[in-house]
Design a protein around this motif. Structure first.
Motif, mmCIF file in Angstrom:
data_model
loop_
_atom_site.group_PDB
_atom_site.id
_atom_site.type_symbol
_atom_site.label_atom_id
_atom_site.label_comp_id
_atom_site.label_asym_id
_atom_site.label_seq_id
_atom_site.Cartn_x
_atom_site.Cartn_y
_atom_site.Cartn_z
ATOM 1 N N UNK A 113 0.593 -1.298 -0.187
ATOM 2 C CA UNK A 113 -0.267 0.262 -0.089
ATOM 3 C C UNK A 113 0.802 0.958 0.571
ATOM 4 N N UNK A 114 1.747 1.691 -0.722
ATOM 5 C CA UNK A 114 3.108 1.826 -0.611
ATOM 6 C C UNK A 114 2.751 3.200 -2.196
ATOM 7 N N UNK A 115 1.851 2.288 -2.937
ATOM 8 C CA UNK A 115 1.540 3.007 -4.741
ATOM 9 C C UNK A 115 0.398 3.085 -4.637
ATOM 10 N N UNK A 161 3.171 7.842 -5.191
ATOM 11 C CA UNK A 161 3.076 7.621 -3.588
ATOM 12 C C UNK A 161 1.740 7.087 -2.690
ATOM 13 N N UNK A 162 1.380 6.414 -2.250
ATOM 14 C CA UNK A 162 0.329 6.803 -0.983
ATOM 15 C C UNK A 162 0.042 7.662 -0.424
ATOM 16 N N UNK A 201 7.849 11.740 -3.399
ATOM 17 C CA UNK A 201 7.730 11.770 -1.494
ATOM 18 C C UNK A 201 9.180 11.869 -1.289
ATOM 19 N N UNK A 202 10.052 12.782 -1.400
ATOM 20 C CA UNK A 202 11.305 12.799 -1.563
ATOM 21 C C UNK A 202 11.779 12.858 -0.212
ATOM 22 N N UNK A 203 11.378 12.980 0.854
ATOM 23 C CA UNK A 203 11.121 12.519 2.388
ATOM 24 C C UNK A 203 11.160 11.461 2.665
ATOM 25 N N UNK A 204 10.679 10.911 2.175
ATOM 26 C CA UNK A 204 9.832 9.034 2.789
ATOM 27 C C UNK A 204 10.014 8.635 1.802
ATOM 28 N N UNK A 205 11.210 8.713 0.774
ATOM 29 C CA UNK A 205 11.387 7.567 -0.555
ATOM 30 C C UNK A 205 13.189 7.844 -0.612
#
Length: 254
Positions: A25-27, A33-34, A97-101
């Motif tokens: 459920x990440x995409x 991004x989800x 979502x660069x801060x989370x991927x």
């Protein structure tokens, strides 16, 4: 508290990456991004080596060429273009979502960007990003993106790196390739993790022939061949992990 979705060395198996991300459920269906990933409730960490299929059969699947020949410039260009197209899709996902991927820099990624080495073995060389050998140079846009990948990241005391937790396992130089430690450090020096001050470590690079291995205070997760990735639940006091199976192609996920 966060859930970390850690996915081992990709080696151009792009469909399996997206199935893992969908399963976690990440995409979403738009390849972006989800909501949990955008909010930072989830974190995605890709362990590196996005490029270079492992086997000749994998090149055949990637290119659709049953007679794929790693010395044929036409075939090399087909392999390069297929990977470039998919790297652009991953780039779009990561930059949303660069801060989370986080995508870690693998040695194959480094070699493709620098052109310093032709990686491979006696049976298969990865020439598709070497113009001097008939391949295609990576576009500058992708080069700059890959060069921005960190060699490691630490979340709540858990270290993630492509190979291992010490600096000499994160520098892809002549010493890295001439020695055996990059593949074997975890057999005799698993305590590197604690000695570097981490409470746990997650690493790729070494193919796990029997699937993801959890050993002492580290996880070795180069196991996409076994359709596995790792999920961790982390905060200051919690460290739980689960080995997750990637559903087969064609499975209705959600």
């Amino acid at each position: 508290m966060i859930k970390v979705i850690a996915i081992g060395d990709l080696h151009a198996d792009f469909p399996k990456l997206w199935r893992a991300l969908r399963n976690s459920y990440a995409v979403g269906e738009d390849w972006l991004p989800s909501d949990p990933l955008l909010r930072g409730t989830y974190r995605v960490v890709l362990m590196g080596d996005l490029v270079h299929p492992k086997l000749l059969a994998d090149y055949r699947r990637l290119t659709g060429l049953e007679d794929y020949d790693p010395s044929n410039p036409d075939h090399l260009r087909t392999a390069a273009k297929a990977q470039i197209r998919e790297l652009m899709r991953i780039k779009r996902f990561q930059e949303a979502a660069p801060d989370h991927i986080t995508i870690l820099l693998g040695n194959h990624d480094h070699a493709a960007v620098t052109g310093d080495l032709v990686l491979g073995n006696a049976h298969l060389e990865h020439r598709e990003f070497h113009p001097e050998l008939g391949g295609v140079e990576l576009p500058e846009e992708l080069k700059h993106w890959i060069q921005s990948f960190p060699t490691q990241i630490t979340l709540y005391g858990v270290n993630f790196a492509h190979v291992g937790p010490v600096p000499w396992l994160q520098t892809y130089d002549e010493m890295f390739y001439n020695g055996r430690e990059a593949k074997e450090w975890w057999l005799s020096n698993a305590d590197y993790v604690e000695r570097m001050g981490y409470r746990f470590g997650v690493y790729g690079h070494t193919v796990m022939k029997n699937g993801i291995l959890i050993k002492d205070k580290l996880a070795l997760i180069d196991a996409l061949d076994h359709n596995q990735y790792l999920e961790l639940i982390l905060d200051e006091d919690r460290l739980d992990w689960e080995i997750v199976e990637i559903p087969p192609a064609g499975t209705q996920l959600y």
